[in-house]
Design a protein around this motif. Structure first.
Motif, PDB file in Angstrom:
ATOM      1  N   GLY A  28      -3.460   5.187  -3.994  1.00  0.00           N
ATOM      2  CA  GLY A  28      -4.369   4.717  -5.039  1.00  0.00           C
ATOM      3  C   GLY A  28      -5.611   4.088  -4.440  1.00  0.00           C
ATOM      4  O   GLY A  28      -5.519   3.290  -3.504  1.00  0.00           O
ATOM      5  N   VAL A  29      -6.766   4.449  -4.997  1.00  0.00           N
ATOM      6  CA  VAL A  29      -8.053   3.988  -4.495  1.00  0.00           C
ATOM      7  C   VAL A  29      -8.877   3.459  -5.664  1.00  0.00           C
ATOM      8  O   VAL A  29      -8.976   4.114  -6.709  1.00  0.00           O
ATOM      9  CB  VAL A  29      -8.812   5.154  -3.813  1.00  0.00           C
ATOM     10  CG1 VAL A  29     -10.158   4.697  -3.283  1.00  0.00           C
ATOM     11  CG2 VAL A  29      -7.977   5.769  -2.703  1.00  0.00           C
ATOM     12  N   TRP A  30      -9.460   2.265  -5.496  1.00  0.00           N
ATOM     13  CA  TRP A  30     -10.362   1.728  -6.516  1.00  0.00           C
ATOM     14  C   TRP A  30     -11.663   2.527  -6.521  1.00  0.00           C
ATOM     15  O   TRP A  30     -12.196   2.866  -5.472  1.00  0.00           O
ATOM     16  CB  TRP A  30     -10.713   0.269  -6.232  1.00  0.00           C
ATOM     17  CG  TRP A  30      -9.601  -0.717  -6.302  1.00  0.00           C
ATOM     18  CD1 TRP A  30      -9.167  -1.521  -5.288  1.00  0.00           C
ATOM     19  CD2 TRP A  30      -8.792  -1.057  -7.443  1.00  0.00           C
ATOM     20  NE1 TRP A  30      -8.133  -2.334  -5.729  1.00  0.00           N
ATOM     21  CE2 TRP A  30      -7.895  -2.059  -7.052  1.00  0.00           C
ATOM     22  CE3 TRP A  30      -8.745  -0.590  -8.754  1.00  0.00           C
ATOM     23  CZ2 TRP A  30      -6.956  -2.618  -7.917  1.00  0.00           C
ATOM     24  CZ3 TRP A  30      -7.801  -1.142  -9.624  1.00  0.00           C
ATOM     25  CH2 TRP A  30      -6.928  -2.140  -9.205  1.00  0.00           C
ATOM     26  N   VAL A  31     -12.178   2.802  -7.718  1.00  0.00           N
ATOM     27  CA  VAL A  31     -13.490   3.421  -7.877  1.00  0.00           C
ATOM     28  C   VAL A  31     -14.220   2.705  -9.017  1.00  0.00           C
ATOM     29  O   VAL A  31     -13.584   2.136  -9.909  1.00  0.00           O
ATOM     30  CB  VAL A  31     -13.404   4.939  -8.186  1.00  0.00           C
ATOM     31  CG1 VAL A  31     -12.761   5.693  -7.028  1.00  0.00           C
ATOM     32  CG2 VAL A  31     -12.668   5.216  -9.486  1.00  0.00           C
ATOM     33  N   PRO A  82      -3.347  -6.440   1.425  1.00  0.00           N
ATOM     34  CA  PRO A  82      -4.156  -5.682   0.479  1.00  0.00           C
ATOM     35  C   PRO A  82      -3.613  -4.287   0.180  1.00  0.00           C
ATOM     36  O   PRO A  82      -4.006  -3.665  -0.792  1.00  0.00           O
ATOM     37  CB  PRO A  82      -5.516  -5.582   1.170  1.00  0.00           C
ATOM     38  CG  PRO A  82      -5.200  -5.612   2.629  1.00  0.00           C
ATOM     39  CD  PRO A  82      -3.993  -6.514   2.741  1.00  0.00           C
ATOM     40  N   GLN A  83      -2.711  -3.780   0.992  1.00  0.00           N
ATOM     41  CA  GLN A  83      -2.091  -2.476   0.756  1.00  0.00           C
ATOM     42  C   GLN A  83      -0.763  -2.719   0.035  1.00  0.00           C
ATOM     43  O   GLN A  83       0.198  -3.171   0.642  1.00  0.00           O
ATOM     44  CB  GLN A  83      -1.875  -1.761   2.086  1.00  0.00           C
ATOM     45  CG  GLN A  83      -1.166  -0.454   2.030  1.00  0.00           C
ATOM     46  CD  GLN A  83      -1.882   0.615   1.262  1.00  0.00           C
ATOM     47  OE1 GLN A  83      -1.423   1.029   0.217  1.00  0.00           O
ATOM     48  NE2 GLN A  83      -2.999   1.076   1.773  1.00  0.00           N
ATOM     49  N   HIS A  84      -0.737  -2.446  -1.255  1.00  0.00           N
ATOM     50  CA  HIS A  84       0.456  -2.684  -2.068  1.00  0.00           C
ATOM     51  C   HIS A  84       1.342  -1.445  -2.086  1.00  0.00           C
ATOM     52  O   HIS A  84       0.875  -0.328  -1.867  1.00  0.00           O
ATOM     53  CB  HIS A  84       0.057  -3.044  -3.500  1.00  0.00           C
ATOM     54  CG  HIS A  84      -0.728  -4.311  -3.584  1.00  0.00           C
ATOM     55  ND1 HIS A  84      -0.147  -5.540  -3.782  1.00  0.00           N
ATOM     56  CD2 HIS A  84      -2.060  -4.544  -3.474  1.00  0.00           C
ATOM     57  CE1 HIS A  84      -1.080  -6.473  -3.803  1.00  0.00           C
ATOM     58  NE2 HIS A  84      -2.253  -5.890  -3.608  1.00  0.00           N
ATOM     59  N   ARG A  89     -11.260   1.898   0.143  1.00  0.00           N
ATOM     60  CA  ARG A  89     -10.895   1.071  -1.005  1.00  0.00           C
ATOM     61  C   ARG A  89      -9.460   1.351  -1.465  1.00  0.00           C
ATOM     62  O   ARG A  89      -9.075   1.008  -2.573  1.00  0.00           O
ATOM     63  CB  ARG A  89     -11.889   1.283  -2.148  1.00  0.00           C
ATOM     64  CG  ARG A  89     -13.303   0.828  -1.747  1.00  0.00           C
ATOM     65  CD  ARG A  89     -14.245   0.750  -2.899  1.00  0.00           C
ATOM     66  NE  ARG A  89     -13.826  -0.337  -3.798  1.00  0.00           N
ATOM     67  CZ  ARG A  89     -14.155  -0.385  -5.076  1.00  0.00           C
ATOM     68  NH1 ARG A  89     -14.893   0.557  -5.628  1.00  0.00           N
ATOM     69  NH2 ARG A  89     -13.744  -1.387  -5.837  1.00  0.00           N
ATOM     70  N   ILE A  90      -8.662   1.963  -0.585  1.00  0.00           N
ATOM     71  CA  ILE A  90      -7.258   2.218  -0.900  1.00  0.00           C
ATOM     72  C   ILE A  90      -6.553   0.879  -1.145  1.00  0.00           C
ATOM     73  O   ILE A  90      -6.771  -0.089  -0.435  1.00  0.00           O
ATOM     74  CB  ILE A  90      -6.570   3.017   0.229  1.00  0.00           C
ATOM     75  CG1 ILE A  90      -5.143   3.385  -0.164  1.00  0.00           C
ATOM     76  CG2 ILE A  90      -6.594   2.272   1.539  1.00  0.00           C
ATOM     77  CD1 ILE A  90      -4.491   4.368   0.813  1.00  0.00           C
ATOM     78  N   PHE A  91      -5.727   0.831  -2.192  1.00  0.00           N
ATOM     79  CA  PHE A  91      -5.020  -0.417  -2.479  1.00  0.00           C
ATOM     80  C   PHE A  91      -3.533  -0.250  -2.707  1.00  0.00           C
ATOM     81  O   PHE A  91      -2.798  -1.227  -2.777  1.00  0.00           O
ATOM     82  CB  PHE A  91      -5.665  -1.167  -3.660  1.00  0.00           C
ATOM     83  CG  PHE A  91      -5.388  -0.558  -5.015  1.00  0.00           C
ATOM     84  CD1 PHE A  91      -4.405  -1.079  -5.841  1.00  0.00           C
ATOM     85  CD2 PHE A  91      -6.141   0.515  -5.463  1.00  0.00           C
ATOM     86  CE1 PHE A  91      -4.165  -0.529  -7.099  1.00  0.00           C
ATOM     87  CE2 PHE A  91      -5.915   1.064  -6.717  1.00  0.00           C
ATOM     88  CZ  PHE A  91      -4.914   0.538  -7.540  1.00  0.00           C
ATOM     89  N   HIS A  92      -3.051   0.988  -2.822  1.00  0.00           N
ATOM     90  CA  HIS A  92      -1.598   1.141  -2.936  1.00  0.00           C
ATOM     91  C   HIS A  92      -1.127   2.524  -2.511  1.00  0.00           C
ATOM     92  O   HIS A  92      -1.893   3.476  -2.479  1.00  0.00           O
ATOM     93  CB  HIS A  92      -1.097   0.819  -4.351  1.00  0.00           C
ATOM     94  CG  HIS A  92      -1.311   1.901  -5.378  1.00  0.00           C
ATOM     95  ND1 HIS A  92      -2.422   1.955  -6.183  1.00  0.00           N
ATOM     96  CD2 HIS A  92      -0.543   2.957  -5.742  1.00  0.00           C
ATOM     97  CE1 HIS A  92      -2.323   2.992  -7.006  1.00  0.00           C
ATOM     98  NE2 HIS A  92      -1.189   3.622  -6.746  1.00  0.00           N
ATOM     99  N   THR A  93       0.172   2.558  -2.204  1.00  0.00           N
ATOM    100  CA  THR A  93       0.886   3.804  -1.977  1.00  0.00           C
ATOM    101  C   THR A  93       1.937   3.898  -3.074  1.00  0.00           C
ATOM    102  O   THR A  93       2.756   2.985  -3.226  1.00  0.00           O
ATOM    103  CB  THR A  93       1.568   3.825  -0.595  1.00  0.00           C
ATOM    104  OG1 THR A  93       0.560   3.655   0.408  1.00  0.00           O
ATOM    105  CG2 THR A  93       2.320   5.117  -0.362  1.00  0.00           C
ATOM    106  N   GLY A  94       1.885   4.958  -3.855  1.00  0.00           N
ATOM    107  CA  GLY A  94       2.823   5.154  -4.959  1.00  0.00           C
ATOM    108  C   GLY A  94       4.044   5.923  -4.505  1.00  0.00           C
ATOM    109  O   GLY A  94       3.924   6.987  -3.893  1.00  0.00           O
TER     110      GLY A  94
END
Length: 155
Positions: free
Chosen positions: A90-93, A64-66, A6-11
């Motif tokens: 970042g991962v959605w939970v 989907p990977q921001h 459910r990873i959605f970003h790299t900060g």
């Protein structure tokens, strides 16, 4: 537990947000959502407790990977000093407090959160295993707000 699928970003911490947006836009083939600035972002850390820090940031609209860019600010957890670059994933939970408790039981630590542990850490928390990787767990209840923000940047 954290579902890494459910990873959605790299900060990424950057010294200057506007410069980084310009520099990375063409190279990565992304456009950016309108940047956001919070003069007094409330955060909790084990070392300092609750405090407010400045935060200026944006995300790439494409997924989907921001890509999340976080502008460095002295005194902030996102200050990069001489070490800009990838900071976290970042991962959605569905439940930040439950995700944090699950990894704490496995020896992880909390580096930063939106509020205190007693208040369930808020809508996000940065957690870290002993190996040093930093994972931001983010409540998926706010995903629609992010989707709208990203979509507005593509309009």
């Amino acid at each position: 537990m954290i579902d890494y699928q459910r990873i959605f970003h790299t900060g990424i911490r950057v010294p200057d947000l506007d410069s980084a947006m310009t520099e990375l836009s063409d190279s990565l083939g992304v456009t950016w959502a309108e940047s956001r600035e919070v003069a007094e972002m409330p955060v909790w850390t084990p070392a300092t407790g609750m405090q407010t820090v400045p935060l200026r940031y944006t995300y790439s609209c494409e997924g989907p990977q921001h890509v999340e860019l976080l502008e460095s600010a002295p005194g902030s957890p996102w200050h990069c000093g001489d070490h800009p670059g990838v900071h976290h994933v970042g991962v959605w939970v569905s439940d930040v407090a439950a995700a944090v408790q699950a990894v704490l039981a496995k020896g992880w630590t909390v580096a930063l959160a939106g509020t205190t542990p007693e208040e369930g850490y808020g809508s996000f928390a940065y957690v870290q295993p002993p190996n040093g990787m930093l994972v931001e767990v983010v409540n998926d209840a706010i995903e629609p707000m992010f989707e709208q923000w990203w979509a507005a940047g593509l309009a």
